[in-house]
Design a protein around this motif. Structure first.
Motif, PDB file in Angstrom:
ATOM      1  N   TYR A  81      20.787 135.928 -38.961  1.00  0.00           N
ATOM      2  CA  TYR A  81      21.788 136.787 -39.580  1.00  0.00           C
ATOM      3  C   TYR A  81      21.175 137.427 -40.813  1.00  0.00           C
ATOM      4  O   TYR A  81      20.462 136.772 -41.578  1.00  0.00           O
ATOM      5  CB  TYR A  81      23.024 135.967 -39.967  1.00  0.00           C
ATOM      6  CG  TYR A  81      24.168 136.805 -40.497  1.00  0.00           C
ATOM      7  CD1 TYR A  81      24.960 137.544 -39.623  1.00  0.00           C
ATOM      8  CD2 TYR A  81      24.431 136.874 -41.864  1.00  0.00           C
ATOM      9  CE1 TYR A  81      26.002 138.319 -40.096  1.00  0.00           C
ATOM     10  CE2 TYR A  81      25.474 137.650 -42.350  1.00  0.00           C
ATOM     11  CZ  TYR A  81      26.264 138.370 -41.458  1.00  0.00           C
ATOM     12  OH  TYR A  81      27.288 139.145 -41.927  1.00  0.00           O
ATOM     13  N   GLU A 137      20.710 131.238 -37.889  1.00  0.00           N
ATOM     14  CA  GLU A 137      22.032 130.709 -37.519  1.00  0.00           C
ATOM     15  C   GLU A 137      21.885 129.561 -36.533  1.00  0.00           C
ATOM     16  O   GLU A 137      22.617 128.594 -36.576  1.00  0.00           O
ATOM     17  CB  GLU A 137      22.877 131.814 -36.881  1.00  0.00           C
ATOM     18  CG  GLU A 137      23.228 132.950 -37.814  1.00  0.00           C
ATOM     19  CD  GLU A 137      24.674 132.857 -38.264  1.00  0.00           C
ATOM     20  OE1 GLU A 137      24.885 132.574 -39.451  1.00  0.00           O
ATOM     21  OE2 GLU A 137      25.558 133.060 -37.429  1.00  0.00           O
ATOM     22  N   PRO A 164      24.014 140.323 -37.149  1.00  0.00           N
ATOM     23  CA  PRO A 164      23.300 139.247 -36.475  1.00  0.00           C
ATOM     24  C   PRO A 164      22.142 139.860 -35.689  1.00  0.00           C
ATOM     25  O   PRO A 164      22.237 141.015 -35.252  1.00  0.00           O
ATOM     26  CB  PRO A 164      24.352 138.657 -35.538  1.00  0.00           C
ATOM     27  CG  PRO A 164      25.323 139.750 -35.285  1.00  0.00           C
ATOM     28  CD  PRO A 164      25.259 140.701 -36.453  1.00  0.00           C
ATOM     29  N   THR A 200      17.300 137.023 -44.768  1.00  0.00           N
ATOM     30  CA  THR A 200      17.846 136.626 -43.474  1.00  0.00           C
ATOM     31  C   THR A 200      17.865 135.105 -43.356  1.00  0.00           C
ATOM     32  O   THR A 200      17.059 134.426 -43.985  1.00  0.00           O
ATOM     33  CB  THR A 200      17.025 137.199 -42.295  1.00  0.00           C
ATOM     34  OG1 THR A 200      15.763 136.538 -42.234  1.00  0.00           O
ATOM     35  CG2 THR A 200      16.807 138.700 -42.449  1.00  0.00           C
TER      36      THR A 200
END
Lengths: 277, 154
Positions: free
Chosen positions: B139, B126, B146, B123
């Protein structure tokens, strides 16, 4: 005679309040959604920090925090005039953000050692949150300084326009000598200024923006001309800058941009005194 | 005789208004509880200074404690600063149940932020700024969703 701690708290709180209000004007207008959330969140944090500081001031001053935030006449606000400047464009907003948040970080770190317990405690909380503002500002600084040419050009111009006003964040405070002698200020605004200048000077050097500082106040003419590497030779903006142009905020003297901001910010409070929700 | 432990037990039922699976005691918001014969004093720590839920939390805490003593005083204090290290394991589980990944854990413990949907650790962040001051936007490169993460604060 007024409590010397009040001049410090008004300066710190008003910077956060007025800059927070300005940043909130971006909500809904930022070029993309993540950045809209970022600037809106930073605005929210800054206004919350103003509230923490005004809560402390309220005990000294006697007025309640809402009255302190919204019930003062324009001439009673002590924010640096950098904070009240219109957002102008994204470049200026980010240039101010970067200059301001480094200045804020320098003074908050110094205040960690303050003899004023309530302020020291609030500062510890603020620093944990401001860390994200600084990371955000630095990320944009590097990104825009790296180009493309138009972005770098506009960011350099915006930094040059803001630098003189940013220096005035370190205007001496009322009763500063008392604040220093009582340990409320572990170091004075002049030392903060030097530390800030060294810090941002190093970063400006790294990206080839050193002329933002070195040409300050020197009358130069010419256009902003990016070279093949994206370097900027000189700007009229830099030439027009006068070092002292940004001063006065700590004495309650503001630019022509303050009153419209104040009128909007205090509209509800003035129309419905004591309103709650 | 009501004790501080009774009060904390009652407060465990108070949920974060914006994360309804999560108890405020698990989030480490309850700092100090002082009990006398006629009075309960509760010190709370704001997660983030700009949290808009603070007034609601204060009201809910007052309601939860008002049956236990004639007088209840609830206040927010700045010391010690709240950090995300105050979350306990139950908070981490209830955050995941709500689709929010827990904050980065203390140094020396597991360090990856895993996706609350598929459990992958692939992950990325963002944005450090999300829909509330205490959340980030992340994300998942594995299931391509997301998701929100609880912000690390320390």
């Amino acid at each position: 005679m007024s409590d010397p701690r009040a001049s410090l708290l008004f300066a710190l709180a008003d910077d956060e309040l007025i800059l927070g209000h300005r940043l909130s004007e971006w909500t809904g207008w930022v070029p993309y959604i993540e950045e809209d959330l970022a600037l809106s969140s930073i605005a929210q944090d800054e206004i919350a920090h103003a509230r923490m500081l005004l809560d402390i001031l309220s005990v000294i001053d006697g007025r309640d925090p809402d009255a302190l935030a919204l019930g003062r006449a324009p001439g009673e606000y002590r924010n640096a005039i950098l904070c009240e400047q219109p957002n102008t464009d994204f470049a200026f907003t980010l240039a101010r953000h970067w200059l301001y948040d480094h200045a804020d970080d320098v003074r908050l770190r110094a205040l960690q050692e303050s003899s004023f317990k309530e302020l020291r405690e609030a500062v510890a909380v603020m620093l944990l949150e401001e860390r994200y503002h600084l990371e955000h500002a630095d990320a944009w600084f590097r990104r825009l300084a790296d180009g493309p040419v138009d972005a770098r050009h506009r960011f350099g111009e915006a930094l040059a326009n803001a630098i003189g006003m940013a220096e005035a964040l370190f205007e001496p405070l009322d009763d500063e000598s008392v604040l220093v002698s009582e340990g409320i200020l572990p170091t004075g605004t002049e030392e903060w200024h030097d530390e800030w200048l060294a810090r941002i000077g190093g970063m400006l050097d790294e990206v080839g923006f050193d002329q933002v500082l070195t040409s300050q106040g020197e009358p130069e003419t010419g256009e902003m001309v990016p070279t093949s590497t994206g370097e900027i030779e000189s700007t009229e903006q830099i030439a027009r800058r006068v070092p002292s142009s940004g001063a006065g905020g700590r004495r309650g003297e503001h630019s022509e941009h303050f009153e419209p901001l104040w009128l909007e910010m205090t509209t509800l409070y003035r129309a419905h005194p004591g309103a709650r929700w | 005789m009501v004790t501080a432990a009774h009060v904390r037990e009652a407060l465990a039922a108070v949920k974060d208004p914006e994360i309804p699976t999560c108890s405020i005691t698990d989030l480490g918001i309850v700092h100090d509880v002082r009990v006398t014969a006629e009075r309960i004093e509760i010190d709370l720590l704001p997660t983030f200074a700009g949290c808009p839920a603070l007034d609601v939390i204060k009201r809910d805490v007052e309601q939860a404690a008002c049956d236990l003593a004639p007088e209840v005083e609830v206040r927010f204090v700045n010391a010690p600063p709240w950090t995300s290290d105050r979350l306990n394991d139950d908070a981490n589980d209830s955050l995941k149940a709500f689709g929010i990944s827990p904050p980065l854990l203390q140094i020396g413990r597991a360090h990856n932020v895993t996706c609350p949907y598929c459990g992958s650790d692939q992950t990325v962040e963002e944005s450090a700024f999300g829909p509330t001051p205490c959340r980030t936007v992340r994300y998942c490169n594995s299931c391509r969703n997301p998701f929100e993460g609880f912000k690390t604060k320390r």
